[in-house]
Structure formats: structure tokens, C-alpha cells
Design a protein around this motif. Structure first.
Motif, PDB file in Angstrom:
ATOM      1  N   GLY A 174     -64.642  -7.805   8.714  1.00  0.00           N
ATOM      2  CA  GLY A 174     -64.023  -9.009   8.168  1.00  0.00           C
ATOM      3  C   GLY A 174     -63.850 -10.113   9.208  1.00  0.00           C
ATOM      4  O   GLY A 174     -63.598  -9.857  10.391  1.00  0.00           O
ATOM      5  N   GLN A 175     -63.951 -11.343   8.771  1.00  0.00           N
ATOM      6  CA  GLN A 175     -63.769 -12.494   9.659  1.00  0.00           C
ATOM      7  C   GLN A 175     -62.365 -12.559  10.256  1.00  0.00           C
ATOM      8  O   GLN A 175     -62.186 -13.019  11.381  1.00  0.00           O
ATOM      9  N   THR A 176     -61.388 -12.098   9.504  1.00  0.00           N
ATOM     10  CA  THR A 176     -60.014 -12.161  10.000  1.00  0.00           C
ATOM     11  C   THR A 176     -59.822 -11.222  11.178  1.00  0.00           C
ATOM     12  O   THR A 176     -59.185 -11.582  12.181  1.00  0.00           O
ATOM     13  N   LEU A 177     -60.381 -10.043  11.100  1.00  0.00           N
ATOM     14  CA  LEU A 177     -60.285  -9.085  12.197  1.00  0.00           C
ATOM     15  C   LEU A 177     -61.008  -9.593  13.440  1.00  0.00           C
ATOM     16  O   LEU A 177     -60.505  -9.513  14.552  1.00  0.00           O
ATOM     17  N   HIS A 178     -62.198 -10.136  13.258  1.00  0.00           N
ATOM     18  CA  HIS A 178     -63.018 -10.521  14.410  1.00  0.00           C
ATOM     19  C   HIS A 178     -62.657 -11.884  14.991  1.00  0.00           C
ATOM     20  O   HIS A 178     -62.779 -12.084  16.205  1.00  0.00           O
ATOM     21  N   PRO A 184     -66.148  -9.524   4.916  1.00  0.00           N
ATOM     22  CA  PRO A 184     -67.113  -9.381   6.002  1.00  0.00           C
ATOM     23  C   PRO A 184     -67.995 -10.622   6.155  1.00  0.00           C
ATOM     24  O   PRO A 184     -68.576 -11.110   5.186  1.00  0.00           O
ATOM     25  N   ASN A 185     -68.056 -11.112   7.374  1.00  0.00           N
ATOM     26  CA  ASN A 185     -68.867 -12.286   7.689  1.00  0.00           C
ATOM     27  C   ASN A 185     -68.837 -12.456   9.204  1.00  0.00           C
ATOM     28  O   ASN A 185     -67.824 -12.838   9.771  1.00  0.00           O
ATOM     29  N   MET A 186     -69.941 -12.175   9.843  1.00  0.00           N
ATOM     30  CA  MET A 186     -69.989 -12.253  11.295  1.00  0.00           C
ATOM     31  C   MET A 186     -70.414 -13.624  11.804  1.00  0.00           C
ATOM     32  O   MET A 186     -70.578 -13.814  13.007  1.00  0.00           O
ATOM     33  N   SER A 187     -70.566 -14.581  10.912  1.00  0.00           N
ATOM     34  CA  SER A 187     -70.890 -15.933  11.343  1.00  0.00           C
ATOM     35  C   SER A 187     -69.616 -16.769  11.401  1.00  0.00           C
ATOM     36  O   SER A 187     -68.545 -16.322  10.994  1.00  0.00           O
ATOM     37  N   PRO A 238     -65.652 -18.682   4.471  1.00  0.00           N
ATOM     38  CA  PRO A 238     -65.516 -17.303   4.010  1.00  0.00           C
ATOM     39  C   PRO A 238     -66.484 -16.957   2.876  1.00  0.00           C
ATOM     40  O   PRO A 238     -66.761 -17.785   2.010  1.00  0.00           O
ATOM     41  N   THR A 239     -66.980 -15.743   2.903  1.00  0.00           N
ATOM     42  CA  THR A 239     -67.822 -15.244   1.813  1.00  0.00           C
ATOM     43  C   THR A 239     -66.981 -14.591   0.718  1.00  0.00           C
ATOM     44  O   THR A 239     -67.479 -14.279  -0.357  1.00  0.00           O
ATOM     45  N   GLY A 240     -65.733 -14.378   0.991  1.00  0.00           N
ATOM     46  CA  GLY A 240     -64.800 -13.790   0.031  1.00  0.00           C
ATOM     47  C   GLY A 240     -63.413 -13.785   0.627  1.00  0.00           C
ATOM     48  O   GLY A 240     -63.248 -13.863   1.851  1.00  0.00           O
ATOM     49  N   VAL A 241     -62.407 -13.716  -0.240  1.00  0.00           N
ATOM     50  CA  VAL A 241     -61.015 -13.799   0.211  1.00  0.00           C
ATOM     51  C   VAL A 241     -60.204 -12.693  -0.451  1.00  0.00           C
ATOM     52  O   VAL A 241     -60.423 -12.353  -1.624  1.00  0.00           O
ATOM     53  N   ASN A 242     -59.269 -12.130   0.306  1.00  0.00           N
ATOM     54  CA  ASN A 242     -58.373 -11.092  -0.184  1.00  0.00           C
ATOM     55  C   ASN A 242     -56.929 -11.497   0.092  1.00  0.00           C
ATOM     56  O   ASN A 242     -56.653 -12.296   0.981  1.00  0.00           O
TER      57      ASN A 242
END
Length: 301
Positions: free
Chosen positions: A33-37, A111-114, A118-122
Motif C-alpha cells: 500500500g502507498q500509505t505504508l511505503h 497497493p501502488n508503488m508509484s 491512489p488506485t484505491g482507498v480504504n
């Protein structure tokens, strides 16, 4: 409080995740996920109190409104209904048998390493029993070697996950030096705020607090400003130097987690006014009465 090593949840704890109540122990998130990375997410800290009329979440709408605004400021879609989130927050407290509690809603990305949108939101909301964040004793502060980020480098008014690396560094530096907490200046060396709380200081019977622009617009800060009007306390908002703060009679921090807590000293120089005789103490009592839905104490008169 939980008896195991984890103070936030046990095998029975439930959280709210994407429309469902789930067991904390078995709920998972994606390691890509983008938030984690990248720290690309937004969150809130909210308190619930046991009052005579039941469990009440203090300024729930204001907190969820700020969560929405934080997301919008950093281009994270926020398509959740705030009234429903408030309802689910109360339900979460009831399911976990919590009255006095801290709630943590967080909006996090898929998940999105770029470095793209965002590709999705939770969304997730959890809650736990938590005491006073900074303790009950007056604080000994040091001026941090870290400063607040420049407002043109980030959205300083957004409560964003990645911003709190700055706070963690400042707090750990202060504790390593033997202090309770840090005080951060802004990029122009004006007094800003604590790692997780806003600052007020008193001089000659009047209060002063850093203006918006280089600080997080705290909801507790706004509440203190409201109480100052109610109690006829003269308040100034502006840019203040470290010299002005050092010359103050008294000072305090405020925040949802910290509530209102007095400051004893800054870089080992003590403020001269006794805390019990300060405007901060008066506001501490008023704030506690407000969140507990009690009438203003006669001590305030």
C-alpha cells in the motif's frame, strides 16, 4: 486495559474496516500500500468520554470534517458519509465496551508503488482505552533542533500520516535529553507547536498562541479559543519569538490526546507563575467540564 503486551487490542477487540466490523487480530492490510511505503494517508485522533448522559464523542463531526479536508488537500478521494462514520464510531465503542476511549480513524491507500494518485482507498476506525497522553504532571520541554516543515513543502493544515515523522524525531530527541517533550519552531524561528499539541502562553494576565499557517489547526486549540471568549480571557494570535515565550509567566499544551497540560519549564528555565494560579489551569478545568458535559465550575469565577 488489556492484560497482554499489546495496549491497543486483544483477541476480542473489534474494529471497523470498509463498512464491516471485524476482529482486530484477524484483519489484514496489503504490504504494498502507498500509505505504508510513502506515508500517503490521513488520520484523526478523537476522544470519547463517559458523561452523566452516556458515552459522548467530543466534537466528532469536527474531527471527521477535518479528516475529509485532509484527504482532499492531498488528493485522496473521500467518498464516505460523515454522519454514518460517526454512527459507526459509537457502535464500535459499544461493541468493545468502551466509554472513556481514544478513536483512530485512518484513510489509507491501496497497493501502488508509484508516486501517482491512489488506485484505491480504504477506511478503518479502531478504538482503545487510553489515559492522558502526556501524563498528569507539568511538562519539562526543550526546544527541538528539528523545525516544523515549511508550509510550501507540504499541506501543513492536513493531518497526514507521513508528517508525523517530524513529530517522532522531535519527541525522541527530547526524551533522549531527559525532557518530557519537545517544542518546535517554524522555518522562520518563530514558536510553532509541540509534536502533537498546540501551544498557548500567558503574559500579564493575557493569553498568546501562534497563528495558523505554520501549525496544525487543532480542534482542541479551537475549543480553547472558544472557552477564552466564554470566560472573557483576552487572547492574541500571532508570530511570537522564542524570547517572548521565555519571558512568559506560564504556558500549556493542548490537544485531543494531551487535553490541557501545563508546562513547567523550557530548556530548564521554569515559568514563574504557579500553575494553579494560571489561566491555563482555569482553562484546564473548563475544558474538562466541557468534555464531561458539566456546568462551568465555580472555581472559574
Amino acid at each position: 486495559m488489556n492484560t497482554n503486551a499489546n495496549p491497543y487490542y486483544n483477541q476480542d477487540t473489534l474494529l471497523f474496516s470498509n463498512g464491516e466490523f471485524k476482529k482486530s487480530l484477524t484483519t489484514t492490510t496489503d504490504l504494498y500500500g502507498q500509505t505504508l511505503h510513502y506515508g500517503y494517508g490521513a488520520f484523526e485522533g478523537i476522544r470519547a468520554y463517559k458523561t452523566e448522559s452516556g458515552t459522548k464523542i467530543f466534537k466528532a463531526k469536527e474531527h471527521y470534517d477535518r479528516l475529509k479536508k485532509s484527504c482532499e488537500l492531498i488528493n485522496i478521494p473521500f467518498e464516505y458519509d460523515i454522519d454514518e462514520l460517526i454512527e459507526k464510531s459509537y457502535e464500535l465503542l459499544a461493541l468493545n465496551n468502551l466509554t472513556d476511549a481514544y478513536l483512530r480513524p485512518i484513510v489509507y491507500c491501496a497497493p501502488n508503488m508509484s508516486l501517482s494518485k491512489p488506485t484505491g482507498v480504504n477506511i478503518m476506525i479502531c478504538a482503545w482505552k487510553w489515559g492522558t497522553y502526556l501524563g498528569d504532571n507539568l511538562l519539562n520541554l526543550c526546544v527541538s533542533t528539528y523545525c516544523r516543515p515549511h508550509p510550501k513543502s507540504i499541506k501543513i493544515e492536513a493531518k497526514v500520516c507521513g508528517h508525523y515523522i517530524n513529530s517522532i524525531l522531535a519527541t525522541n530527541e527530547a526524551k533522549a535529553k531527559g525532557f518530557d517533550e519537545a517544542l518546535l519552531l517554524d522555518t522562520e524561528a518563530f514558536v510553532a507547536e509541540g509534536p502533537g499539541a498546540n501551544l498557548f502562553f500567558e503574559k500579564n494576565g493575557e493569553l498568546f498562541t501562534p497563528q495558523l499557517g505554520n501549525i496544525l489547526p487543532g480542534i482542541t486549540r479551537a475549543t480553547i479559543i472558544e472557552l477564552c471568549k466564554e470566560l472573557d480571557i483576552k487572547l492574541h494570535q500571532g508570530k511570537y519569538s522564542l524570547e517572548q515565550l521565555n519571558d512568559a509567566d506560564a504556558a500549556f499544551y493542548c490537544g485531543t490526546a494531551a487535553e490541557v497540560i501545563g508546562i513547567k519549564s523550557l530548556d530548564k528555565k521554569e515559568f514563574p507563575l504557579e500553575w494553579d494560579n494560571s489561566l491555563g489551569k482555569k482553562l484546564q478545568i473548563a475544558y474538562k467540564n466541557l468534555v464531561l458535559e458539566k456546568e462551568l465550575s465555580s472555581q472559574l469565577n
